[in-house]
Design a protein around this motif. Structure first.
Motif, short mmCIF file in Angstrom:
data_model
loop_
_atom_site.label_atom_id
_atom_site.label_comp_id
_atom_site.label_asym_id
_atom_site.label_seq_id
_atom_site.Cartn_x
_atom_site.Cartn_y
_atom_site.Cartn_z
N SER A 6 22.44 -14.39 8.63
CA SER A 6 21.32 -15.16 9.14
C SER A 6 20.44 -14.35 10.06
N SER A 7 20.98 -13.30 10.72
CA SER A 7 20.18 -12.54 11.66
C SER A 7 19.54 -11.32 11.02
N ARG A 8 19.89 -11.04 9.76
CA ARG A 8 19.33 -9.86 9.11
C ARG A 8 17.96 -10.18 8.54
N THR A 9 17.02 -9.30 8.77
CA THR A 9 15.70 -9.45 8.16
C THR A 9 15.36 -8.15 7.46
N THR A 10 14.74 -8.26 6.33
CA THR A 10 14.36 -7.08 5.57
C THR A 10 12.85 -7.12 5.36
N ARG A 11 12.17 -6.14 5.89
CA ARG A 11 10.72 -6.08 5.79
C ARG A 11 10.35 -5.31 4.53
N LYS A 12 9.39 -5.84 3.84
CA LYS A 12 8.90 -5.16 2.63
C LYS A 12 8.13 -3.90 3.01
N PRO A 13 8.09 -2.91 2.12
CA PRO A 13 7.17 -1.79 2.32
C PRO A 13 5.74 -2.31 2.42
N ARG A 14 4.91 -1.64 3.18
CA ARG A 14 3.55 -2.14 3.43
C ARG A 14 2.75 -2.25 2.13
N TYR A 15 2.98 -1.34 1.19
CA TYR A 15 2.20 -1.41 -0.04
C TYR A 15 2.54 -2.66 -0.85
N GLN A 16 3.81 -3.11 -0.77
CA GLN A 16 4.19 -4.34 -1.47
C GLN A 16 3.54 -5.56 -0.82
N GLU A 17 3.46 -5.55 0.52
CA GLU A 17 2.79 -6.66 1.20
C GLU A 17 1.32 -6.71 0.81
N LEU A 18 0.69 -5.53 0.75
CA LEU A 18 -0.71 -5.48 0.35
C LEU A 18 -0.88 -5.95 -1.09
N ALA A 19 0.00 -5.50 -1.97
CA ALA A 19 -0.06 -5.93 -3.37
C ALA A 19 0.10 -7.44 -3.48
N ASP A 20 0.98 -8.03 -2.68
CA ASP A 20 1.17 -9.49 -2.69
C ASP A 20 -0.12 -10.20 -2.30
N ASP A 21 -0.78 -9.71 -1.23
CA ASP A 21 -2.03 -10.34 -0.77
C ASP A 21 -3.10 -10.25 -1.85
N LEU A 22 -3.24 -9.08 -2.45
CA LEU A 22 -4.28 -8.89 -3.46
C LEU A 22 -3.98 -9.68 -4.73
N ARG A 23 -2.70 -9.73 -5.10
CA ARG A 23 -2.31 -10.51 -6.28
C ARG A 23 -2.67 -11.98 -6.09
N ASN A 24 -2.32 -12.50 -4.93
CA ASN A 24 -2.62 -13.90 -4.64
C ASN A 24 -4.12 -14.16 -4.70
N ALA A 25 -4.91 -13.24 -4.16
CA ALA A 25 -6.36 -13.40 -4.16
C ALA A 25 -6.91 -13.39 -5.58
N ILE A 26 -6.38 -12.51 -6.41
CA ILE A 26 -6.84 -12.43 -7.80
C ILE A 26 -6.52 -13.72 -8.54
N LEU A 27 -5.27 -14.19 -8.40
CA LEU A 27 -4.85 -15.38 -9.14
C LEU A 27 -5.53 -16.64 -8.64
N LYS A 28 -5.95 -16.65 -7.37
CA LYS A 28 -6.67 -17.81 -6.84
C LYS A 28 -8.15 -17.78 -7.19
N GLY A 29 -8.62 -16.63 -7.72
CA GLY A 29 -10.03 -16.54 -8.08
C GLY A 29 -10.93 -16.21 -6.90
N ASP A 30 -10.40 -15.51 -5.90
CA ASP A 30 -11.21 -15.17 -4.73
C ASP A 30 -12.29 -14.14 -5.03
N PHE A 31 -12.18 -13.45 -6.16
CA PHE A 31 -13.21 -12.49 -6.56
C PHE A 31 -13.97 -13.09 -7.74
N PRO A 32 -15.14 -13.68 -7.50
CA PRO A 32 -15.85 -14.40 -8.57
C PRO A 32 -16.29 -13.52 -9.72
#
Length: 250
Positions: A6-32
């Motif tokens: 319960s006390s262990r946390t695993t942080r993603k590599p920064r590039y994966q976090e960035l890819a997650d943000d961009l993927r979500n934006a693409i799939l939501k249609g944030d880029f018209p």
């Protein structure tokens, strides 16, 4: 307590976090417009990351089929038709499985104790006797507005006390079992196969009977080598795409 995660946390590599943000934006249609994707310099400035981080994130999205990169032409978003209108999801490690769980939702129902079905047993590394706790749930992607998977999960008989405390709507079952069962996941195997939808599966997923589905069988092993959870997820072929990237060594 030994084995308590319960006390262990695993942080993603920064590039994966960035890819997650961009993927979500693409799939939501944030880029018209498909050609309005930010440049590498713009992404570096917006997210405060290095060019290396940006390029790794873009490479992951390109491998998933979400963007196309061409020297001298920048980055363009692949049209939905090219992506098949499906959810493109990387599921290459436990961290990406957790992201998949966060980006979608599922409410499992308890179906009681049951033996592992014969057809499923044939796919397992060894016989799994006894009565396993059986859960079933439909996974929904808000972006698609339709079920993307029907999942059956079976939990080892030894974990019956932990199963009694599970909240089917709270978190992934395997992460709750880590915490409640005081165990640690050491390995997850995935077996991916194209299968026709049975009448029961087709009814749940709202697809035609015998239409193509992508079935993912996952086996979760703890540090003792015990197979403690088995799950099968069947995804409609036009709503889900499995995505991964591999680095070439040498």
């Amino acid at each position: 307590m030994a084995g308590d995660t319960s006390s262990r946390t695993t942080r993603k590599p920064r590039y994966q976090e960035l890819a997650d943000d961009l993927r979500n934006a693409i799939l939501k249609g944030d880029f018209p417009a498909l050609d309005q994707f930010p440049t590498e310099n713009e992404l570096c400035a917006q997210y405060g990351v290095s060019r290396f981080t940006v390029r790794e994130a873009l490479r992951a999205l390109q491998n998933e089929g979400l963007i196309r990169r061409k020297r001298g032409s920048g980055t363009v978003i692949q049209p939905a038709a090219a992506r098949g209108g499906a959810l493109h999801q990387p599921l290459s490690n436990v961290g990406e499985l957790m992201q998949y769980a966060r980006d979608t939702r599922v409410d499992f129902i308890r179906l009681g104790d049951a033996a592992i079905p014969k057809k499923l047993m044939e796919q397992l590394p060894s016989p799994m006797p006894g009565k396993w706790s059986h859960f079933r749930g439909l996974r929904i992607s808000e972006g698609l507005g339709a079920p993307i998977a029907l999942t059956d999960a079976f939990v080892h008989p030894d974990l019956r006390e932990a199963v009694a405390e599970l909240d089917p709507a709270e978190d992934t079952i395997f992460r709750q079992l880590e915490r409640l069962g005081h165990l640690r996941i050491a390995q997850v195997t995935q077996d991916i196969q194209a299968v026709p939808a049975s009448a029961a599966v087709a009814s749940e997923l709202k697809v035609a009977r015998r239409s193509p589905c992508l079935r993912i069988l996952r086996c979760y092993f703890d540090t003792t080598g015990r197979l403690f959870e088995i799950s099968t997820s069947q995804h409609p072929g036009d709503r889900f795409a499995y995505a991964m990237h591999m680095d070439v060594e040498g």
